[in-house]
Design an enzyme around this catalytic site. Sequence first.
Site, PDB file in Angstrom:
ATOM      1  N   PRO A   1       2.904   4.384  -7.598  1.00  6.81           N
ATOM      2  CA  PRO A   1       3.863   5.465  -7.705  1.00  6.81           C
ATOM      3  C   PRO A   1       4.643   5.728  -6.438  1.00  6.81           C
ATOM      4  O   PRO A   1       4.120   6.276  -5.476  1.00  6.81           O
ATOM      5  CB  PRO A   1       2.961   6.658  -7.967  1.00  6.81           C
ATOM      6  CG  PRO A   1       1.680   6.313  -7.243  1.00  6.81           C
ATOM      7  CD  PRO A   1       1.719   4.878  -6.873  1.00  6.81           C
ATOM      8  N   GLU A   2       5.880   5.364  -6.436  1.00  6.89           N
ATOM      9  CA  GLU A   2       6.780   5.809  -5.377  1.00  6.89           C
ATOM     10  C   GLU A   2       7.788   6.751  -6.021  1.00  6.89           C
ATOM     11  O   GLU A   2       7.653   7.074  -7.197  1.00  6.89           O
ATOM     12  CB  GLU A   2       7.468   4.616  -4.705  1.00  6.89           C
ATOM     13  CG  GLU A   2       6.476   3.588  -4.168  1.00  6.89           C
ATOM     14  CD  GLU A   2       7.130   2.419  -3.450  1.00  6.89           C
ATOM     15  OE1 GLU A   2       8.225   2.602  -2.893  1.00  6.89           O
ATOM     16  OE2 GLU A   2       6.544   1.322  -3.445  1.00  6.89           O
TER      17      GLU A   2
ATOM     18  N   HIS B   1      -9.835   4.376 -17.201  1.00  7.65           N
ATOM     19  CA  HIS B   1     -10.692   5.113 -16.282  1.00  7.65           C
ATOM     20  C   HIS B   1     -10.288   6.577 -16.249  1.00  7.65           C
ATOM     21  O   HIS B   1      -9.758   7.065 -15.247  1.00  7.65           O
ATOM     22  CB  HIS B   1     -10.620   4.528 -14.873  1.00  7.65           C
ATOM     23  CG  HIS B   1     -11.108   3.122 -14.767  1.00  7.65           C
ATOM     24  ND1 HIS B   1     -10.379   2.037 -15.199  1.00  7.65           N
ATOM     25  CD2 HIS B   1     -12.282   2.610 -14.291  1.00  7.65           C
ATOM     26  CE1 HIS B   1     -11.068   0.929 -14.986  1.00  7.65           C
ATOM     27  NE2 HIS B   1     -12.219   1.248 -14.437  1.00  7.65           N
TER      28      HIS B   1
ATOM     29  N   ARG C   1      -8.915   3.717  -9.113  1.00 11.64           N
ATOM     30  CA  ARG C   1      -9.334   3.718  -7.711  1.00 11.64           C
ATOM     31  C   ARG C   1      -9.683   5.087  -7.134  1.00 11.64           C
ATOM     32  O   ARG C   1     -10.028   5.179  -5.951  1.00 11.64           O
ATOM     33  CB  ARG C   1      -8.256   3.035  -6.849  1.00 11.64           C
ATOM     34  CG  ARG C   1      -8.265   1.519  -7.037  1.00 11.64           C
ATOM     35  CD  ARG C   1      -7.103   0.864  -6.334  1.00 11.64           C
ATOM     36  NE  ARG C   1      -7.288   0.832  -4.893  1.00 11.64           N
ATOM     37  CZ  ARG C   1      -6.431   0.262  -4.058  1.00 11.64           C
ATOM     38  NH1 ARG C   1      -5.341  -0.329  -4.536  1.00 11.64           N
ATOM     39  NH2 ARG C   1      -6.640   0.275  -2.778  1.00 11.64           N
TER      40      ARG C   1
ATOM     41  N   ARG D   1      12.789   8.647  17.059  1.00 12.91           N
ATOM     42  CA  ARG D   1      11.441   8.069  16.940  1.00 12.91           C
ATOM     43  C   ARG D   1      11.408   6.638  17.459  1.00 12.91           C
ATOM     44  O   ARG D   1      12.402   5.919  17.391  1.00 12.91           O
ATOM     45  CB  ARG D   1      10.984   8.134  15.480  1.00 12.91           C
ATOM     46  CG  ARG D   1      11.057   9.540  14.887  1.00 12.91           C
ATOM     47  CD  ARG D   1       9.999  10.442  15.474  1.00 12.91           C
ATOM     48  NE  ARG D   1       8.714  10.106  14.938  1.00 12.91           N
ATOM     49  CZ  ARG D   1       8.174  10.692  13.873  1.00 12.91           C
ATOM     50  NH1 ARG D   1       8.832  11.650  13.249  1.00 12.91           N
ATOM     51  NH2 ARG D   1       6.996  10.329  13.438  1.00 12.91           N
TER      52      ARG D   1
END
Length: 276
Positions: free
Chosen positions: A2-3, A88, A109, A144
């Site tokens: 998921p992005e 799951h 997971r 940065r």
Amino acid sequence: MPELPEVETVVRTLAPRLCGSVIARIATTASRVFRGRQKEIEAALAGKRILEVRRHGKNILIELGTRLLRIHLGMTGKLLFDPVNATHPRATLHLRNSQARVLVFDDPRHFGRFELIEDVSALALGPDPLEISPSEFTQALHARRGPVKSLLLNQAFLRGMGNIYTDESLFQARIHPLTPACAVPPEKAKALHEAMRRVLLEAIEQGGSSISDYVDAEGREGAFQSQHRVYGREGKPCSRCGEVIRRIVVGQRGTHYCERCQPAPRGIRSPVAGAK
DNA sequence: TGGAATGTTCGGCT
DNA sequence: AAGCCGAACATTCC
């Protein structure tokens, strides 16, 4: 899974079915899914009406009026209306007044989380890549020093970019992933801003990328994986120049790029295969 | 069999 | 002192 584009797609499939319905209760088989006290969360959800479902970075926010239920899908989390498709199952929202009876959280997971928050400010995430202006983005980038690839993945810097869309955007903007953020020339920073927009918006249009087993809440796969130019294409020819796509590791994440289209800046040596 | 996988968090170092 | 890095989390797949 998921992005930003995948979470956006999930939210769009959730919203029409969830909005206005009431959570009867939540049933859990893995208490690990909760961040915060399980009993408190269960009690707070029972009987609440869902007023709105929206995305904040990679988070799904379910507006309950007094509080927000934040769902993060982690790496393999899925929200499914059809429990038969869950391999799951970790938690099940039982719904009233909805076209759907249940919404199952399926997550092999265990990296996904449910959490109650008062306000999105608690998440302390950076701006949305689709909302930040080109000049704001360039300015932030130049403050940065770490590799631009790592910075784009930092959710406190920008919310929603993940490994696939970062690699794809850097390719489109022709920026080497190891380039220090402050060393990205202004015109390339602008190109990167445009590339992120183009890639993310096109991916949303295609329903996200289904590279392993991502599906939306209705069980539908995305189609954007066929548009990937570098992600998952190690050893294959660059679609632009024919050079072999390389894979290196940056900040512990697999990173895919074209050495010819994205040349290393002065002073940066790309890791060579076999080198230590 | 070892390595890699769409991600975040935490501890330590500078 | 923020920023940066690496380990850890758990499971599946190749």
